[in-house]
Design a protein around this motif. Structure first.
Motif, PDB file in Angstrom:
ATOM      1  N   LEU A  32       0.829  -1.198   0.000  1.00  0.00           N
ATOM      2  CA  LEU A  32       0.000   0.000   0.000  1.00  0.00           C
ATOM      3  C   LEU A  32       0.869   1.256   0.000  1.00  0.00           C
ATOM      4  N   ARG A  33       1.935   1.238   0.787  1.00  0.00           N
ATOM      5  CA  ARG A  33       2.822   2.392   0.862  1.00  0.00           C
ATOM      6  C   ARG A  33       3.473   2.657  -0.496  1.00  0.00           C
ATOM      7  N   GLY A  34       3.913   1.608  -1.159  1.00  0.00           N
ATOM      8  CA  GLY A  34       4.531   1.784  -2.465  1.00  0.00           C
ATOM      9  C   GLY A  34       3.547   2.238  -3.530  1.00  0.00           C
ATOM     10  N   GLU A  35       2.310   1.717  -3.454  1.00  0.00           N
ATOM     11  CA  GLU A  35       1.304   2.118  -4.445  1.00  0.00           C
ATOM     12  C   GLU A  35       0.948   3.585  -4.302  1.00  0.00           C
ATOM     13  N   VAL A  36       0.780   4.038  -3.070  1.00  0.00           N
ATOM     14  CA  VAL A  36       0.433   5.442  -2.852  1.00  0.00           C
ATOM     15  C   VAL A  36       1.600   6.350  -3.206  1.00  0.00           C
ATOM     16  N   ALA A  37       2.809   5.967  -2.812  1.00  0.00           N
ATOM     17  CA  ALA A  37       3.970   6.801  -3.094  1.00  0.00           C
ATOM     18  C   ALA A  37       4.244   6.906  -4.587  1.00  0.00           C
ATOM     19  N   GLY A  38       3.918   5.891  -5.349  1.00  0.00           N
ATOM     20  CA  GLY A  38       4.165   5.932  -6.780  1.00  0.00           C
ATOM     21  C   GLY A  38       3.114   6.671  -7.572  1.00  0.00           C
ATOM     22  N   ASN A  39       1.965   6.924  -6.972  1.00  0.00           N
ATOM     23  CA  ASN A  39       0.871   7.563  -7.720  1.00  0.00           C
ATOM     24  C   ASN A  39       0.450   8.918  -7.145  1.00  0.00           C
ATOM     25  N   ILE A  40       1.020   9.352  -6.039  1.00  0.00           N
ATOM     26  CA  ILE A  40       0.617  10.624  -5.463  1.00  0.00           C
ATOM     27  C   ILE A  40       1.147  11.773  -6.307  1.00  0.00           C
ATOM     28  N   ASP A  41       0.340  12.774  -6.463  1.00  0.00           N
ATOM     29  CA  ASP A  41       0.711  13.951  -7.246  1.00  0.00           C
ATOM     30  C   ASP A  41       1.419  14.954  -6.341  1.00  0.00           C
ATOM     31  N   PRO A  42       2.662  15.322  -6.667  1.00  0.00           N
ATOM     32  CA  PRO A  42       3.362  16.287  -5.793  1.00  0.00           C
ATOM     33  C   PRO A  42       2.682  17.645  -5.736  1.00  0.00           C
ATOM     34  N   ASP A  43       1.846  17.958  -6.737  1.00  0.00           N
ATOM     35  CA  ASP A  43       1.140  19.244  -6.742  1.00  0.00           C
ATOM     36  C   ASP A  43      -0.231  19.161  -6.093  1.00  0.00           C
ATOM     37  N   ALA A  44      -0.556  18.020  -5.493  1.00  0.00           N
ATOM     38  CA  ALA A  44      -1.859  17.865  -4.853  1.00  0.00           C
ATOM     39  C   ALA A  44      -1.943  18.756  -3.620  1.00  0.00           C
ATOM     40  N   PRO A  45      -3.159  19.096  -3.213  1.00  0.00           N
ATOM     41  CA  PRO A  45      -3.313  19.930  -2.010  1.00  0.00           C
ATOM     42  C   PRO A  45      -2.703  19.248  -0.788  1.00  0.00           C
ATOM     43  N   ALA A  46      -2.257  20.092   0.120  1.00  0.00           N
ATOM     44  CA  ALA A  46      -1.620  19.562   1.325  1.00  0.00           C
ATOM     45  C   ALA A  46      -2.577  18.707   2.129  1.00  0.00           C
ATOM     46  N   PHE A  47      -3.854  19.073   2.139  1.00  0.00           N
ATOM     47  CA  PHE A  47      -4.838  18.289   2.903  1.00  0.00           C
ATOM     48  C   PHE A  47      -4.986  16.893   2.319  1.00  0.00           C
ATOM     49  N   ALA A  48      -5.002  16.783   0.979  1.00  0.00           N
ATOM     50  CA  ALA A  48      -5.139  15.473   0.337  1.00  0.00           C
ATOM     51  C   ALA A  48      -3.910  14.611   0.597  1.00  0.00           C
ATOM     52  N   ARG A  49      -2.723  15.237   0.515  1.00  0.00           N
ATOM     53  CA  ARG A  49      -1.512  14.465   0.787  1.00  0.00           C
ATOM     54  C   ARG A  49      -1.466  14.007   2.246  1.00  0.00           C
ATOM     55  N   ALA A  50      -1.895  14.859   3.168  1.00  0.00           N
ATOM     56  CA  ALA A  50      -1.908  14.483   4.581  1.00  0.00           C
ATOM     57  C   ALA A  50      -2.880  13.343   4.834  1.00  0.00           C
ATOM     58  N   MET A  51      -4.012  13.362   4.146  1.00  0.00           N
ATOM     59  CA  MET A  51      -4.992  12.281   4.316  1.00  0.00           C
ATOM     60  C   MET A  51      -4.439  10.955   3.788  1.00  0.00           C
ATOM     61  N   LEU A  52      -3.775  10.994   2.629  1.00  0.00           N
ATOM     62  CA  LEU A  52      -3.199   9.770   2.088  1.00  0.00           C
ATOM     63  C   LEU A  52      -2.098   9.236   2.998  1.00  0.00           C
ATOM     64  N   ASN A  53      -1.283  10.111   3.527  1.00  0.00           N
ATOM     65  CA  ASN A  53      -0.222   9.673   4.430  1.00  0.00           C
ATOM     66  C   ASN A  53      -0.800   9.043   5.700  1.00  0.00           C
ATOM     67  N   GLU A  54      -1.912   9.594   6.158  1.00  0.00           N
ATOM     68  CA  GLU A  54      -2.549   9.026   7.342  1.00  0.00           C
ATOM     69  C   GLU A  54      -3.127   7.653   7.034  1.00  0.00           C
ATOM     70  N   VAL A  55      -3.694   7.494   5.841  1.00  0.00           N
ATOM     71  CA  VAL A  55      -4.225   6.191   5.440  1.00  0.00           C
ATOM     72  C   VAL A  55      -3.105   5.156   5.369  1.00  0.00           C
ATOM     73  N   VAL A  56      -1.964   5.550   4.784  1.00  0.00           N
ATOM     74  CA  VAL A  56      -0.834   4.630   4.676  1.00  0.00           C
ATOM     75  C   VAL A  56      -0.321   4.230   6.061  1.00  0.00           C
ATOM     76  N   ALA A  57      -0.358   5.165   7.009  1.00  0.00           N
ATOM     77  CA  ALA A  57       0.179   4.892   8.338  1.00  0.00           C
ATOM     78  C   ALA A  57      -0.757   4.068   9.200  1.00  0.00           C
ATOM     79  N   THR A  58      -2.069   4.225   9.005  1.00  0.00           N
ATOM     80  CA  THR A  58      -3.028   3.587   9.909  1.00  0.00           C
ATOM     81  C   THR A  58      -3.762   2.410   9.301  1.00  0.00           C
ATOM     82  N   TYR A  59      -3.941   2.364   7.988  1.00  0.00           N
ATOM     83  CA  TYR A  59      -4.762   1.314   7.392  1.00  0.00           C
ATOM     84  C   TYR A  59      -4.196  -0.087   7.609  1.00  0.00           C
ATOM     85  N   PRO A  60      -2.864  -0.308   7.465  1.00  0.00           N
ATOM     86  CA  PRO A  60      -2.364  -1.685   7.658  1.00  0.00           C
ATOM     87  C   PRO A  60      -2.552  -2.210   9.068  1.00  0.00           C
ATOM     88  N   SER A  61      -2.756  -1.335  10.048  1.00  0.00           N
ATOM     89  CA  SER A  61      -2.910  -1.793  11.426  1.00  0.00           C
ATOM     90  C   SER A  61      -4.213  -2.562  11.572  1.00  0.00           C
TER      91      SER A  61
END
Length: 498
Positions: free
Chosen positions: A197-226
């Motif tokens: 999941l971490r690799g899939e998100v990191a390979g497809n995230i847009d660097p120009d995306a809003p900070a809120f969207a990037r923060a949400m994706l990072n939170e999903v990557v950190a908490t979803y596998p738990s």
């Protein structure tokens, strides 16, 4: 669909041997021989000596006839305990490998039943690499197939019934396949490392995306596998090294060339059973599966290597544990502790297709769970003789008493039903089950045992912890294609007579 149209399954039974007073054929023979010996002793000696002979015979029969709920007699349990104590006294239940181990070659070779196994890699007619595992002591070759089951969620009952029917046909056809001696299905549930999941998100995230969207994706990557789990399924098919009985044993290259043309048909037949995309595992993939089973902590490292596009470089002599200790009812290996159960009785009565859903699902108290169904197909020529012998034995056990038990009456009906189905073209398969629960913390093993007891009760399975052979049972539950009857000193046919 109404409840009256739901398809049910059942009528599996363990063949019995004829005998008096619940004894098998060998026990009945011992009984008659003991009575004859008692009569002869009375004739040539006196009553006191005859009583001694009768007491000895009665004690032996009691050790054979008195069985627990799992069908094990006193003599079997005592023999098992004695063999384990002898193994512990000699130190053979402890294994140390690697450069600092007790082995002379300095590798992490697999212990126990799989110690002599050899691994080679070949290509089938679709140019797919497949691992070929050879066990010289049993003269077997095994191919492991990885599958991706579709699951039954949001699937019509007609489709589920079709999958079950195709699975029954696939098992029945194993008896007609030349050289197949056994098959096994392994369902493994384990915690998701989150690397994919971490690799899939990191390979497809847009660097120009809003900070809120990037923060949400990072939170999903950190908490979803738990708390999430991954489910993997493997089908191992074992072939005999000899093309015919008492024939010349073929080497790995000959078997690889033969199986190269047969594997596409086997994998295609599996796809119709709901197994999803089926493909043979390569040698590297099989090494990783076995290495993770013995040392679950390396699962994260292997996933990280795959995500980085690197090869793990595992070799077959390095997939075993660096150390293990086989206890009476548990198995300590590297970073984990495991307990393996064996099925002593299949669910009685009739069941539905979803009977094993809860048993196979991940459980919060079990870090890694592995359920393996073992199948030994019987060719059509032997199947007819087996079912007819079972009918005669069941009929004899029913008519040997003036008031037969309800179980004897039901057993005769089941034997007759099996004979009718076999005469109609149905296949005959011997099957069993092993279930392994693995925990990373030794203090959690009690919770894992309780969880397995509760799960087995929900599916009406009678399970028994394997005692005195936890290391062998653990290896047999892995997708290695080990045929257990070939590794027993006392044949199963003889053990079943008691």
């Amino acid at each position: 669909m109404s409840n009256s149209n739901i398809r049910t399954y059942g009528n599996w039974r363990q063949p019995t041997s004829p005998g008096l007073l619940g004894l098998g054929s060998i026990g009945t023979g011992v009984l008659l021989a003991g009575l004859v010996a008692t009569i002869i002793t009375v004739m040539v000696a006196d009553v006191l000596h005859a009583i001694v002979v009768f007491v000895i015979m009665a004690g032996f029969l009691a050790a054979v006839a008195v069985k627990d709920k799992h069908g094990q007699s006193v003599i079997v349990r005592s023999t098992n305990r004695f063999n384990f104590m002898r193994a512990r006294y000699s130190g053979s239940n402890v294994y140390r490998s690697g450069p600092l181990g007790r082995t002379n070659w300095g590798t992490n070779q697999l212990p126990g039943l799989a110690a002599q196994s050899r691994l080679t890699e070949h290509f089938d007619s679709y140019q797919r690499p497949f691992a070929l595992l050879h066990v010289p002591s049993a003269a077997d070759y095994t191919v492991v197939i990885g599958t991706e089951p579709d699951g039954a969620a949001l699937v019509d009952q007609e489709q589920v019934d079709g999958w079950v029917a195709e699975w029954g046909h696939w098992l029945a056809n194993l008896g007609d396949e030349a050289g197949i001696v056994a098959a096994a299905v392994t369902i493994e549930t384990a915690p998701d490392t989150g690397t994919r999941l971490r690799g899939e998100v990191a390979g497809n995230i847009d660097p120009d995306a809003p900070a809120f969207a990037r923060a949400m994706l990072n939170e999903v990557v950190a908490t979803y596998p738990s708390g999430s789990a991954s489910v993997r399924a493997y089908v191992s098919v074992t072939f005999s090294a000899a093309a015919r009985a008492n024939g010349r044993r073929r080497d790995a290259d000959e078997m690889g060339r033969e199986l190269a043309s047969r594997l596409p048909g086997i994998t295609q037949g599996l796809s119709a059973t709901g197994a999803g995309a089926a493909r043979p595992l390569s040698a590297q993939e099989l090494c990783e599966v076995i290495r993770i089973a013995y040392d679950p902590e390396v699962a994260t490292l292997i996933d990280d290597a795959h995500q980085a596009g690197e090869n793990t470089g595992l070799r077959w002599p390095d997939v075993g544990p660096s150390g293990h200790q086989a206890n009476w009812d548990s198995y300590r290996h590297d970073s984990a502790l495991s307990v393996t159960w064996q099925m002593t009785e299949a669910p009685r009565g009739i069941v539905q297709a979803n009977i094993l859903t809860r048993f196979l699902a991940p459980h919060r108290d079990i870090a890694r769970k592995r359920v393996t169904w073992l199948y030994r197909p019987i060719d059509a020529g032997r199947a007819a003789a087996i079912v007819q012998a079972d009918v005669r034995a069941a009929s004899f056990n029913e008519t040997s008493s003036d008031r037969p038990s309800a179980r004897a009456v039901v057993g005769t009906r089941a034997a007759l039903a099996t004979a009718q189905e076999e005469a109609s073209g149905a296949g005959l398969v011997n099957f069993g089950m092993l279930a392994t629960a693995t925990v990373m913390d030794v203090d959690r093993i009690a919770d894992a045992r309780a969880a397995m007891d509760n799960l087995s009760a929900t599916v009406r399975l009678r399970l028994r912890i394997v005692t005195g052979g936890q290391d062998s049972a653990f290896a047999a539950a892995l997708p290695l294609g080990l045929v257990l009857p070939k590794h027993l000193k006392l044949p199963a046919e003889l053990r079943g007579k008691f």
